[in-house]
Enzyme design. Structure first.
Site, mmCIF file in Angstrom:
data_model
loop_
_atom_site.group_PDB
_atom_site.id
_atom_site.type_symbol
_atom_site.label_atom_id
_atom_site.label_comp_id
_atom_site.label_asym_id
_atom_site.label_seq_id
_atom_site.Cartn_x
_atom_site.Cartn_y
_atom_site.Cartn_z
ATOM 1 N N HIS A 118 4.222 5.361 -17.612
ATOM 2 C CA HIS A 118 5.165 5.844 -18.621
ATOM 3 C C HIS A 118 5.104 5.052 -19.899
ATOM 4 O O HIS A 118 5.014 3.838 -19.868
ATOM 5 C CB HIS A 118 6.596 5.807 -18.083
ATOM 6 C CG HIS A 118 6.884 6.987 -17.254
ATOM 7 N ND1 HIS A 118 7.387 8.141 -17.778
ATOM 8 C CD2 HIS A 118 6.660 7.221 -15.950
ATOM 9 C CE1 HIS A 118 7.472 9.035 -16.824
ATOM 10 N NE2 HIS A 118 7.048 8.509 -15.704
ATOM 11 N N TYR A 158 18.530 6.486 -21.808
ATOM 12 C CA TYR A 158 19.662 5.590 -22.051
ATOM 13 C C TYR A 158 20.657 6.386 -22.876
ATOM 14 O O TYR A 158 20.368 6.740 -24.025
ATOM 15 C CB TYR A 158 19.231 4.375 -22.867
ATOM 16 C CG TYR A 158 18.231 3.468 -22.175
ATOM 17 C CD1 TYR A 158 18.661 2.362 -21.451
ATOM 18 C CD2 TYR A 158 16.862 3.714 -22.258
ATOM 19 C CE1 TYR A 158 17.749 1.521 -20.828
ATOM 20 C CE2 TYR A 158 15.940 2.878 -21.635
ATOM 21 C CZ TYR A 158 16.395 1.785 -20.923
ATOM 22 O OH TYR A 158 15.491 0.958 -20.307
ATOM 23 N N PRO A 169 19.782 -5.668 -14.583
ATOM 24 C CA PRO A 169 18.669 -4.705 -14.560
ATOM 25 C C PRO A 169 18.321 -4.139 -15.946
ATOM 26 O O PRO A 169 17.280 -3.517 -16.098
ATOM 27 C CB PRO A 169 19.187 -3.574 -13.660
ATOM 28 C CG PRO A 169 20.319 -4.155 -12.885
ATOM 29 C CD PRO A 169 20.907 -5.229 -13.749
ATOM 30 N N LYS A 172 13.498 -6.313 -16.179
ATOM 31 C CA LYS A 172 12.640 -7.500 -16.269
ATOM 32 C C LYS A 172 12.562 -8.347 -15.004
ATOM 33 O O LYS A 172 11.634 -9.146 -14.845
ATOM 34 C CB LYS A 172 13.127 -8.406 -17.419
ATOM 35 C CG LYS A 172 13.057 -7.766 -18.788
ATOM 36 C CD LYS A 172 11.622 -7.530 -19.199
ATOM 37 C CE LYS A 172 11.495 -6.859 -20.549
ATOM 38 N NZ LYS A 172 10.151 -6.281 -20.750
ATOM 39 N N TYR A 223 9.703 -4.254 -24.477
ATOM 40 C CA TYR A 223 10.073 -3.372 -23.376
ATOM 41 C C TYR A 223 8.922 -3.206 -22.376
ATOM 42 O O TYR A 223 9.102 -3.358 -21.176
ATOM 43 C CB TYR A 223 10.473 -2.024 -23.971
ATOM 44 C CG TYR A 223 11.117 -1.033 -23.027
ATOM 45 C CD1 TYR A 223 12.241 -1.372 -22.284
ATOM 46 C CD2 TYR A 223 10.616 0.261 -22.912
ATOM 47 C CE1 TYR A 223 12.845 -0.451 -21.439
ATOM 48 C CE2 TYR A 223 11.225 1.192 -22.072
ATOM 49 C CZ TYR A 223 12.328 0.825 -21.339
ATOM 50 O OH TYR A 223 12.925 1.737 -20.514
HETATM 51 P P1 FAD Z 1 14.127 -11.162 -3.867
HETATM 52 O O1 FAD Z 1 13.457 -9.867 -4.043
HETATM 53 O O2 FAD Z 1 15.604 -11.194 -3.805
HETATM 54 O O3 FAD Z 1 13.525 -11.806 -2.550
HETATM 55 C C1 FAD Z 1 14.098 -12.950 -1.946
HETATM 56 C C2 FAD Z 1 13.804 -12.912 -0.450
HETATM 57 O O4 FAD Z 1 14.257 -14.117 0.138
HETATM 58 C C3 FAD Z 1 14.528 -11.780 0.252
HETATM 59 O O5 FAD Z 1 13.613 -11.019 1.002
HETATM 60 C C4 FAD Z 1 15.554 -12.485 1.129
HETATM 61 O O6 FAD Z 1 15.828 -11.794 2.325
HETATM 62 C C5 FAD Z 1 14.863 -13.812 1.378
HETATM 63 N N1 FAD Z 1 15.782 -14.901 1.713
HETATM 64 C C6 FAD Z 1 16.960 -15.210 1.109
HETATM 65 N N2 FAD Z 1 17.547 -16.272 1.695
HETATM 66 C C7 FAD Z 1 16.706 -16.663 2.710
HETATM 67 C C8 FAD Z 1 16.759 -17.690 3.676
HETATM 68 N N3 FAD Z 1 17.792 -18.550 3.748
HETATM 69 N N4 FAD Z 1 15.738 -17.794 4.560
HETATM 70 C C9 FAD Z 1 14.696 -16.931 4.506
HETATM 71 N N5 FAD Z 1 14.591 -15.928 3.602
HETATM 72 C C10 FAD Z 1 15.590 -15.792 2.707
HETATM 73 N N6 FAD Z 1 13.685 -5.721 -11.838
HETATM 74 C C11 FAD Z 1 12.691 -5.143 -12.561
HETATM 75 O O7 FAD Z 1 11.739 -5.827 -12.925
HETATM 76 N N7 FAD Z 1 12.704 -3.802 -12.888
HETATM 77 C C12 FAD Z 1 13.732 -3.000 -12.520
HETATM 78 O O8 FAD Z 1 13.672 -1.797 -12.792
HETATM 79 C C13 FAD Z 1 14.823 -3.585 -11.787
HETATM 80 N N8 FAD Z 1 15.840 -2.836 -11.377
HETATM 81 C C14 FAD Z 1 16.768 -3.376 -10.549
HETATM 82 C C15 FAD Z 1 17.767 -2.565 -10.086
HETATM 83 C C16 FAD Z 1 18.734 -3.075 -9.238
HETATM 84 C C17 FAD Z 1 19.826 -2.163 -8.759
HETATM 85 C C18 FAD Z 1 18.681 -4.445 -8.826
HETATM 86 C C19 FAD Z 1 19.700 -5.030 -7.874
HETATM 87 C C20 FAD Z 1 17.679 -5.270 -9.281
HETATM 88 C C21 FAD Z 1 16.720 -4.762 -10.151
HETATM 89 N N9 FAD Z 1 15.689 -5.555 -10.630
HETATM 90 C C22 FAD Z 1 14.738 -4.989 -11.429
HETATM 91 C C23 FAD Z 1 15.607 -6.985 -10.252
HETATM 92 C C24 FAD Z 1 14.599 -7.252 -9.129
HETATM 93 O O9 FAD Z 1 14.881 -6.442 -8.019
HETATM 94 C C25 FAD Z 1 14.654 -8.732 -8.733
HETATM 95 O O10 FAD Z 1 14.530 -9.505 -9.902
HETATM 96 C C26 FAD Z 1 13.538 -9.113 -7.752
HETATM 97 O O11 FAD Z 1 13.801 -8.607 -6.464
HETATM 98 C C27 FAD Z 1 13.358 -10.627 -7.664
HETATM 99 O O12 FAD Z 1 12.353 -10.935 -6.736
HETATM 100 P P2 FAD Z 1 12.401 -12.287 -5.927
HETATM 101 O O13 FAD Z 1 11.167 -12.314 -5.083
HETATM 102 O O14 FAD Z 1 12.668 -13.421 -6.821
HETATM 103 O O15 FAD Z 1 13.714 -12.200 -5.003
HETATM 104 C C1 PHB Z 2 15.173 1.196 -13.547
HETATM 105 O O1 PHB Z 2 15.932 0.902 -12.626
HETATM 106 O O2 PHB Z 2 14.164 1.921 -13.395
HETATM 107 C C2 PHB Z 2 15.451 0.680 -14.896
HETATM 108 C C3 PHB Z 2 16.582 -0.083 -15.113
HETATM 109 C C4 PHB Z 2 16.857 -0.536 -16.397
HETATM 110 C C5 PHB Z 2 15.996 -0.235 -17.418
HETATM 111 C C6 PHB Z 2 14.873 0.523 -17.203
HETATM 112 C C7 PHB Z 2 14.593 0.980 -15.932
HETATM 113 O O3 PHB Z 2 16.276 -0.664 -18.663
#
Ligand code: FAD
Ligand code: PHB
Length: 392
Positions: free
Chosen positions: A74, A205, A297, A301, A389
């Site tokens: 996209h 948006y 979100p 990022k 973006y």
């Molecule tokens: P996580 O994905 O949270 O992984 C951490 C892992 O550690 C988990 O599997 C957990 O179970 C494990 N863990 C925790 N504690 C322990 C423990 N004590 N022992 C063992 N394991 C443990 N980001 C984007 O880039 N684009 C988007 O469009 C976007 N949309 C989002 C929409 C929503 C609704 C939400 C909630 C988030 C969104 N994000 C988005 C953010 C993105 O999902 C997170 O930034 C991302 O998951 C971070 O990855 P991570 O590996 O740091 O942590």
């Molecule tokens: C998404 O969840 O796909 C998402 C969220 C926020 C944005 C763009 C995409 O700004």
């Protein structure tokens, strides 16, 4: 099971799994501990948008096959206000690059599969309880495997805290050794996932008096929607009919357009909070992804920052463990923090652009209109937005 390894990685999210894949490719021994089961982490729907540079990073390390096969590319997004709309061709403006719409749980599934295929040691249902001696060069991690009474301990040379925003690793850094920057944003979000085909070709948006509405993309049969709500408003206040009628009202345009409804799969309220913990390292412990910083979100990022942290950390850990060169490890926080703050700045800018301000149609709302007009008509601003973006 081994009780000694070079790197213990806590958490199998995007950060932990990218790090694990890169380390095993470099021949560095590591063990990943994840508290949930494999089925649970592969089913957890969260992010959906990968930046251009994340896609390049995955491809560079041979980890993009699933994304290339299934993701949609996209390069346009749409803004709506007062029945009008305009699009920003950000991919073109940023030089012909794109976002890849690929649900996070698919990426997680791919990264688990590639790590296991390479012979990786990934222990699911293994909950880390505490870390010891992280200030020394022989840290250890204690965890409990589901179904077992006794705790197990793994010793390592380095520990990667990739355990997300509520993990245990960040807490190991003594309060006096870190500064936590935190902001509670003034808006709340209801996040909705529905079994409905997209009603749009690009993310929308929409700015409305009653609050922001977003229509984001996932797959041909599932869509993501966001509704600005009062912070702390519980999901129980949002039955299906209210969600759909509010989306209809806030997304409305003065031309034929309708929103296709579907079964609601998940409705949650999200705390709109940003956190950056500085530094992202202490002794032998290195934090990556949401364990080190949380972003709302808005702007999509979070998962991208998690992947970028893990990539830098993988190179730095490899240099240290293979060649004894600590320079890149020592510089890890300083290397990553500028990009993390830029993402926070962009996310906050976009939040202010699209959320209904608390003062109704007062001063803040007029500023917001002016900003939106500027984005629509000023090519330099649109070009800046595009680069930020898409992550070019
Ligand atoms: P996580 O994905 O949270 O992984 C951490 C892992 O550690 C988990 O599997 C957990 O179970 C494990 N863990 C925790 N504690 C322990 C423990 N004590 N022992 C063992 N394991 C443990 N980001 C984007 O880039 N684009 C988007 O469009 C976007 N949309 C989002 C929409 C929503 C609704 C939400 C909630 C988030 C969104 N994000 C988005 C953010 C993105 O999902 C997170 O930034 C991302 O998951 C971070 O990855 P991570 O590996 O740091 O942590
Ligand atoms: C998404 O969840 O796909 C998402 C969220 C926020 C944005 C763009 C995409 O700004």
């Amino acid at each position: 099971l081994r009780e000694d390894t070079a790197v213990v990685i806590v958490g199998a999210g995007p950060a932990g799994l990218l790090l694990a894949n890169r380390l095993i490719q470099e021949g560095v021994d590591c063990v990943v501990l994840e508290r949930h089961t494999r089925a649970a982490v592969e089913a957890r729907a969260r992010a959906g948008v990968l930046e251009h540079r994340s896609a390049e990073l995955l491809a560079r390390h041979g980890l993009a096959d699933g994304m290339h096969a299934a993701a949609a590319k996209h390069g346009t997004c749409e803004f709506r206000r007062d029945g009008t709309r305009f699009t920003v061709p950000y991919g073109e403006l940023a030089g012909g690059v794109a976002h890849w719409v690929y649900p996070q749980q698919f990426l997680v599934r791919d990264l688990i599969a590639s790590f296991l295929e390479a012979g990786g040691d990934l222990r699911f249902a293994a909950e880390v309880g505490e870390l010891a001696e992280v200030a020394t060069e022989r840290p250890s991690v204690t965890y409990r495997q589901a179904g077992e009474d006794r705790q197990r301990t793994l010793r390592a040379r380095l520990v990667a805290g990739c355990d997300g925003p509520k993990g245990v690793c960040a807490r190991q850094v003594p309060a006096g050794a870190r500064r936590v920057y935190e902001r509670q944003h003034e808006w709340g979000w209801l996040t909705v996932l529905a079994a409905a085909p997209p009603s749009t070709e690009h993310p929308i948006y929409a700015l409305h008096r009653r609050g922001f509405a977003g229509h984001m993309l996932r797959t041909a049969t599932v869509s993501r929607y966001y509704l600005q709500c009062v912070p702390g408003d519980p999901p129980e206040n949002w039955p299906a009919e209210r969600i759909w009628s509010e989306l209809d009202a806030r997304l409305a345009v003065d031309e034929p357009w309708s929103l296709t409804r579907g079964e609601l799969l998940e409705t949650r309220t999200l705390e709109m909070r940003s956190v950056v913990s500085v530094p992202m390292q202490h002794g032998s412990l290195y934090l990556a992804g949401d364990a080190a910083h949380v972003i709302t979100p808005v702007g999509a990022k979070g998962a991208n920052l998690a992947l970028a942290d893990a990539d830098v950390l993988a190179t730095a850990m490899t240099r240290y463990l293979r060649d004894g060169d600590r320079a890149a490890l020592d510089a890890y926080s300083d290397t990553r923090l500028p990009a993390i703050w830029r993402a926070q700045a962009f996310s906050r800018w976009l939040m202010e652009l699209v959320h209904a301000p608390a003062d109704g149609d007062g001063f803040a709302a007029q500023l917001q209109r002016a900003r939106m007009d500027e984005l629509r008509t000023n090519p330099s601003l649109a070009a800046w937005f595009a680069g930020q973006y898409v992550g070019a």
